[in-house]
Design an enzyme around this catalytic site. Structure first.
Site, PDB file in Angstrom:
ATOM      1  N   LYS A  55       0.794  -1.222  -0.016  1.00 42.97           N
ATOM      2  CA  LYS A  55       0.092   0.107   0.097  1.00 42.97           C
ATOM      3  C   LYS A  55       0.791   1.317  -0.010  1.00 42.97           C
ATOM      4  O   LYS A  55       0.627   2.205  -0.710  1.00 42.97           O
ATOM      5  CB  LYS A  55      -0.815  -0.103   1.166  1.00 42.97           C
ATOM      6  CG  LYS A  55      -1.989  -0.980   1.144  1.00 42.97           C
ATOM      7  CD  LYS A  55      -2.643  -1.279   2.599  1.00 42.97           C
ATOM      8  CE  LYS A  55      -3.685  -2.653   2.508  1.00 42.97           C
ATOM      9  NZ  LYS A  55      -4.449  -2.732   3.693  1.00 42.97           N
ATOM     10  N   GLN A  63      -4.218  -1.747   9.803  1.00 44.87           N
ATOM     11  CA  GLN A  63      -4.260  -3.161   9.210  1.00 44.87           C
ATOM     12  C   GLN A  63      -4.779  -4.225  10.274  1.00 44.87           C
ATOM     13  O   GLN A  63      -4.206  -4.242  11.320  1.00 44.87           O
ATOM     14  CB  GLN A  63      -2.738  -3.427   8.662  1.00 44.87           C
ATOM     15  CG  GLN A  63      -2.642  -4.717   8.043  1.00 44.87           C
ATOM     16  CD  GLN A  63      -3.368  -4.714   6.709  1.00 44.87           C
ATOM     17  OE1 GLN A  63      -3.319  -3.643   5.849  1.00 44.87           O
ATOM     18  NE2 GLN A  63      -3.829  -5.737   6.231  1.00 44.87           N
ATOM     19  N   ASP A 109     -10.473   3.050   4.375  1.00 41.24           N
ATOM     20  CA  ASP A 109     -10.880   1.713   4.324  1.00 41.24           C
ATOM     21  C   ASP A 109     -12.480   1.288   4.207  1.00 41.24           C
ATOM     22  O   ASP A 109     -12.914   0.275   3.833  1.00 41.24           O
ATOM     23  CB  ASP A 109     -10.288   0.977   5.517  1.00 41.24           C
ATOM     24  CG  ASP A 109      -8.958   0.194   5.178  1.00 41.24           C
ATOM     25  OD1 ASP A 109      -8.900  -0.175   3.848  1.00 41.24           O
ATOM     26  OD2 ASP A 109      -8.228  -0.376   6.172  1.00 41.24           O
TER      27      ASP A 109
END
Ligand code: NDP
Length: 294
Positions: free
Chosen positions: A52, A96, A119
């Site tokens: 990412k 994460q 997200d």
């Protein structure tokens, strides 16, 4: 059979994002900025976050990774999130998953300012998504929609079967495919581990989304002739055949299933690459303030 090629689609969309990022950088006087928080040393998570960050740099975003030991307290993590929430030089924040057992992922998800939640996991974004309002859509389902859109697959009125009901993939995917939008307007069946006669359910699908987390779970006898198959699964196995020391497998038995379907995504080279695009596009929108005003 035609491949839904994540490499081709993501490369094209990355070029578009790069152009927009350059224009926005001039306008804002700084680059769009994504922060990722990683806790612990899970090999898969480290790889995903590194990828990412690398992709951010490739499109001209600033990216910062805060990497903490797995012993970090929940309170310290929540404090860091608050600090980032208040920093107006940061546009997007992701934490994460999975997190160590002593940290409540729900608390962490809700602590992130929904306007930086690129997200798309915050309940405000999920609620707005369900109501078809502007919001950050979870990156993987968003990437899948972008892929389906790229190939201009007409899904209206088709039967969609989603296998797996996680908060990050299966559930939002089922909502998105059922919405009155394009891609969408499907008649959706959401299946899971308690589903009876799973094979019969999946056989109904004009489009099948597999998000289970089990190598080659969807076999050729479960899939209708001519269906569209999207394989979300990333199952890592150690291997002596690759430089990295591991090999990736999807949730779909690609070799057999690809012989009878109209379109299919490969693993690797499919949904994983599109998930990154979903995240980059959300970060760009966050920096622009086009979903939530700054
Ligand atoms: P979860 O483990 O959170 O969810 C798995 C889902 O599969 C659950 O809903 C579970 O049902 C269902 N399931 C498990 N076994 C069966 C079964 N025998 N029959 C029917 N349903 C079953 O996984 P995620 O959604 O997070 O991830 C799924 C896969 O996608 C993983 O391989 C993951 O690595 C990958 N992934 C890939 C991404 C990408 O970018 N390509 C992004 C995110 C994930 P129940 O709810 O009843 O337990």
């Amino acid at each position: 059979m035609k491949l839904l090629d994540g490499k081709v689609v993501s490369a094209k969309l990355k070029e578009d994002i790069k152009k927009e990022a350059a224009e926005l950088t001039i306008k804002l006087g700084r680059k769009p900025h994504l922060v990722a928080i990683l806790v612990g040393n899970d090999g898969g998570s480290e790889t995903y976050v590194a990828s990412k960050m690398r992709n951010c740099q490739e499109v001209g975003f600033e990216s910062t990774n805060f990497h903490y030991e797995s012993t970090i307290s929940e309170e310290a993590l929540l404090n860091k999130i608050q600090e980032i929430n208040q920093d107006d030089q940061i546009d997007g924040l992701i934490v994460q998953l999975p997190l160590p057992k002593h940290i409540d992922p729900e608390k962490v998800t809700e602590a992130i300012d929904y306007r930086k939640d690129v997200d798309g996991f915050h309940p405000i974004n999920l609620g707005r998504m369900q109501r078809n309002l502007p919001c950050f859509i979870p990156a993987t389902p968003y990437g899948i929609l972008l892929m389906l859109d790229h190939y201009q697959l007409d899904l209206a009125g088709k039967k969609a079967v989603v296998v797996g009901r996680s908060n990050i993939v299966g559930s939002p995917m089922s909502i998105l495919l059922g919405r009155n939008s394009n891609p969408g307007n499907c008649t959706v069946t959401l299946t899971h581990s308690k589903t009876q006669n799973l094979k019969e359910e999946v056989l109904q699908g004009d489009i099948v989304i597999a998000a289970i987390g089990r190598k080659n779970f969807v076999t050729a006898d479960m899939v209708k002739e001519g269906a569209i198959v999207v394989d979300v699964g990333i199952n890592r196995e150690t291997s002596t055949e690759t430089k990295s020391g591991f090999k990736l497998f999807g949730d779909v038995d690609f070799e057999e299933v690809s012989k009878k379907v109209s379109y299919i995504t490969p693993v690797p080279g499919g949904v994983g690459l599109m998930t990154i695009i979903g995240l980059l596009k959300n970060t760009l929108e966050a920096a622009k303030g086009s979903i939530y005003q700054k």
